[in-house]
Design a protein around this motif. Structure first.
Motif, PDB file in Angstrom:
ATOM      1  N   LYS A 590       0.841  -1.206   0.000  1.00 36.56           N
ATOM      2  CA  LYS A 590       0.000   0.000   0.000  1.00 36.56           C
ATOM      3  C   LYS A 590       0.875   1.256   0.000  1.00 36.56           C
ATOM      4  O   LYS A 590       0.623   2.215  -0.750  1.00 36.56           O
ATOM      5  CB  LYS A 590      -0.900  -0.036   1.237  1.00 36.56           C
ATOM      6  N   TYR A 617      -0.928   6.065   6.636  1.00 35.39           N
ATOM      7  CA  TYR A 617      -1.118   4.670   6.229  1.00 35.39           C
ATOM      8  C   TYR A 617      -1.764   3.805   7.313  1.00 35.39           C
ATOM      9  O   TYR A 617      -2.025   2.629   7.084  1.00 35.39           O
ATOM     10  CB  TYR A 617       0.237   4.076   5.818  1.00 35.39           C
ATOM     11  N   ASP A 619      -4.586   2.194   9.590  1.00 42.03           N
ATOM     12  CA  ASP A 619      -6.009   1.897   9.384  1.00 42.03           C
ATOM     13  C   ASP A 619      -6.488   1.006  10.524  1.00 42.03           C
ATOM     14  O   ASP A 619      -5.798   0.851  11.534  1.00 42.03           O
ATOM     15  CB  ASP A 619      -6.235   1.237   8.019  1.00 42.03           C
TER      16      ASP A 619
END
Length: 737
Positions: A590, A617, A619
């Motif tokens: 990602k 980044y 989550d």
């Protein structure tokens, strides 16, 4: 009610109950401490391995405490003796000692003198004299003689004479006094504050026990005595050199009584409102108090407090051993360099083993440079040939018998052939003989003579101390303080935890690691480690971490626990050589997709990586701590936490204790750190001691804050006692002898 286990642990660890609850849940599911500390930071709020080890230990204790609490409650309920007050006290007991104090009066026991007296119907006599000292003991006791006593009490009722009646009543009161939980707690606290440990030499044992000279006439408060002195006392007692006991600092204290009394006796009297006012029963009650202390309480509490002192001292000694072992395991590795290992010996010769950069044995020899053969020239010639043939760059010398003489041989070799660019280092050979005779050594080095295996181990432990020392039982490495005097199961448990933490902190190359090293990796058992090696031997090197899933007995749960600590160097995926866990690979993808770069471009690019924002980044699956760790790991994949390799140089001409002179300044290696200072190998076959007061120019509370096992230091000689083989050193080089 006491707070829950989670709440109590949270308070002890200065953490939140939710953090503790998460850690407990993970441990109960089989997660290891290294795995939780490294890869479950979001769940535990970042608890580190030290906090988690403490949590693990205290969790076991508190769960045992709760199990014992349930057992005690059930036992008292079954006896029909439970009261609301007693139940409340039991439910609020915070430790095992308090719990056992409360249970003592109800604990099933052998038939005591007090129970016999109760069966004889003497409880009312005891109560009457305690509650009304105006009564005459002799007159009251006469009522309990068998002929005078009511036959309704049964066949066992009554006693033959007044003396027996009063003795029975006294036994009843003594047991009652000694089993009063509040009183016992008060006496214990007083003895802990005012107890003094004394030792005397047993007559006629002065010469045999010379090493215990410092304790022939010794005393120190029990609350202040340090671990090493306590363990020395217990050893002296066990070897029947010393008599050791506990007394009060003020055995005699004037109070309201006519005669002097022990302060603890006074506490018992006050607790039961016993006073000396000249009443008929006062003297009898005073004697009862005195006997309660001397026969019941004093001996019991002395045993309990001395046991507690021993346990505390053992715990401290185990902690010292653990810290020294950690320093030794995480000592700087010399790295993949061809090394000649020398296991010194006199009559049996010096065993020589040459290992290549990977640790594989490529040559062995035995040379005889010392007495009785004295083949110095021939030995030099052999070593030169070996160094030339294998292009060796390091010489590793064991620090045992003939170490300094062998060190001189290596020095002559370096002088004779400076073009070979050899470096010599003396290393601890502790445990090498244990490894040599081990089952693993016979599998690893089949057909090799046991004596030569020691030289192989000495060479390899210079290349990579951690990889070699894990093959040896940690207790045999010899960096402990009174290690044979402590509880061996607790010592082993603590040392295994240290080895596990060290191995996982460094990481393991799965394609080169031995089975003992792999067995220390999070989640891997000895059986699975051997399966990995067997699979590697039959199928070839692992190309990726995913290949590990094909190993027999290595299931999903094991893979989850171990994968992040196993490294695949030069494999198909660069991330497999890092500490990034495979479960986080999608997160790396990602990040790479966002910055539009490949993994090989990003690895090592500090400027780029430091510009990334972890918050961007994070989550629901990966929190900021995990993202931060991954970015840091990409900057320097598989970073080794161990320091740079350095060496110590022993002074020429100083080879034995008689060569030492006061005020000499020498270089040495720290071999062991104790609570009272540090032991230094200065190359004379006897370690010197730098006392804690001489470690630095400032006050030092903990020697580990100044020195570590394996560290190279400069010291000055203060005092030499050849007879007792004691060398006093200082790291304050301005000190005068």
């Amino acid at each position: 009610m006491l707070p829950s286990i989670e709440q109590r642990l949270a308070q002890e660890l200065a953490a939140k109950p939710a953090q503790v609850a998460a850690a407990i849940a993970l441990m109960d599911e089989g997660a290891t401490v290294p795995f939780i500390a490294r890869y479950r930071k979001e769940a535990t709020g970042g608890l580190d391995d030290a906090q988690l080890r403490l949590l693990e230990e205290r969790l076991t204790y508190l769960r045992e405490l709760e199990d014992r609490r349930k057992t005690i409650l059930a036992s008292i309920e079954e006896q029909g003796k439970m009261t609301p007050e007693l139940q409340k006290a039991i439910m609020l007991a915070e430790d095992k000692t308090r719990l056992e104090d409360l249970y003592l009066p109800y604990k099933p026991k052998r038939r005591t003198k007090a129970q016999i007296a109760l069966e004889a119907g003497l409880e009312s006599l005891a109560n009457d004299l305690l509650n009304n000292p105006q009564l005459d003991p002799e007159v009251e006791a006469a009522k309990y003689i068998k002929e005078a006593f009511s036959s309704e009490q049964g066949d066992n009722a009554g006693v033959p004479d007044t003396k027996s009646a009063l003795e029975g009543a006294r036994q009843i009161l003594m047991e009652r006094f000694a089993e009063d939980a509040a009183l016992v707690q008060s006496l214990r606290a007083y003895m802990q504050d005012h107890g003094v440990v004394e030792s005397k030499v047993i007559a006629g044992k002065e010469q045999e026990g010379e090493k215990f000279t410092d304790y022939f006439d010794y005393s120190e408060p029990i609350k202040a005595i340090p671990s090493h002195r306590a363990l020395a006392l217990f050893r002296g007692r066990r070897e029947q050199i010393l008599m050791v006991n506990l007394r009060l600092d003020s055995e005699v204290e004037k109070i309201k009584w006519d005669a002097p009394h022990n302060p603890c006796e006074n506490r018992i009297a006050n607790h039961f409102k016993i006073k000396n006012e000249g009443r008929p029963a006062d003297a009898w009650l005073a004697d009862t108090v005195r006997w309660t202390w001397r026969v019941k309480c004093s001996l019991h509490l002395e045993s309990e407090l001395m046991t507690a002192l021993r346990e505390r001292s053992e715990t401290e000694a185990i902690n010292v051993f653990a810290r020294n072992l950690k320093d030794l395991l995480l000592a700087a590795p010399a790295g993949p360099r061809v090394t000649i290992g020398l296991d010194p010996g006199m009559r049996t010769g010096v065993k020589v083993a040459v290992v290549d950069a990977t640790g594989k044995v490529v040559d062995t020899e035995v040379i005889y440079p010392h007495q009785p053969k004295n083949d110095w020239v021939g030995s030099l010639h052999t070593l030169i040939k070996l160094a030339e043939k294998h292009q060796a760059t390091l010489i590793s010398i064991g620090n045992g018998t003939a170490s300094r003489e062998t060190d001189k041989l290596a020095q002559d070799l370096i002088k004779a052939r400076p073009d070979l660019k050899l470096t010599k280092i003396v290393v601890s050979e502790a445990g090498a003989s244990v490894y040599s005779a081990s089952e693993y050594a016979s599998k690893e080095l089949p057909g090799m003579d046991v004596s030569l295996r020691g030289a192989v181990s000495i060479a390899r432990r210079l290349q990579d101390p951690l990889a070699e020392l894990v093959k040896i039982d940690p207790k045999s490495i010899g960096v402990g303080q009174y290690q044979h005097d402590v509880m061996q199961t607790q010592l082993a448990k603590s040392l295994v935890a240290v080895v596990e933490d060290c191995v996982n902190a460094v990481g393991v190359d799965v394609n080169t690691a031995s089975a003992p090293l792999l067995a220390r990796v999070s989640g891997l058992s000895s059986t699975v480690a051997e399966c990995i090696v067997a699979y590697r031997d039959s199928k070839g090197a692992f190309k990726s971490r995913a290949d590990l899933k094909s190993v027999p007995r290595l299931g999903e749960k094991t893979f989850e626990q171990a994968a992040g600590f196993l490294r695949i160097m030069n494999g198909s995926d660069p991330l497999d050589a890092s500490a990034v866990h495979p479960e986080s690979y999608p997160l790396v993808e990602k990040i790479l997709k966002d910055i539009k770069k490949g993994v090989k471009e990003v690895i090592g690019d500090a400027g780029l990586l430091k510009s990334l924002s972890p918050e961007k980044y994070a989550d629901g699956q990966f929190g900021i701590p995990t993202v931060t760790d991954i970015i840091k790991e990409l900057e320097k994949p598989g970073r080794d936490p161990r320091p740079e390799f350095t060496t110590a140089t022993f002074k020429e001409g100083v080879e034995k204790i008689s060569d030492l002179k006061t005020d000499m300044i020498l270089e040495g290696v720290v071999t062991n750190v104790a609570a009272f200072g540090a032991f230094i190998d200065i190359g004379v076959h006897q370690d010197g001691l730098v006392h804690i007061s001489a470690l630095a120019n400032t006050f030092v509370k903990d020697p580990h804050s100044v020195v570590k096992a394996g560290q190279v230091v400069r010291v000055k000689v203060l005092e030499v006692d050849e007879k007792r083989k004691r060398i006093a050193l200082t790291m304050r080089l301005s000190d005068e002898a």
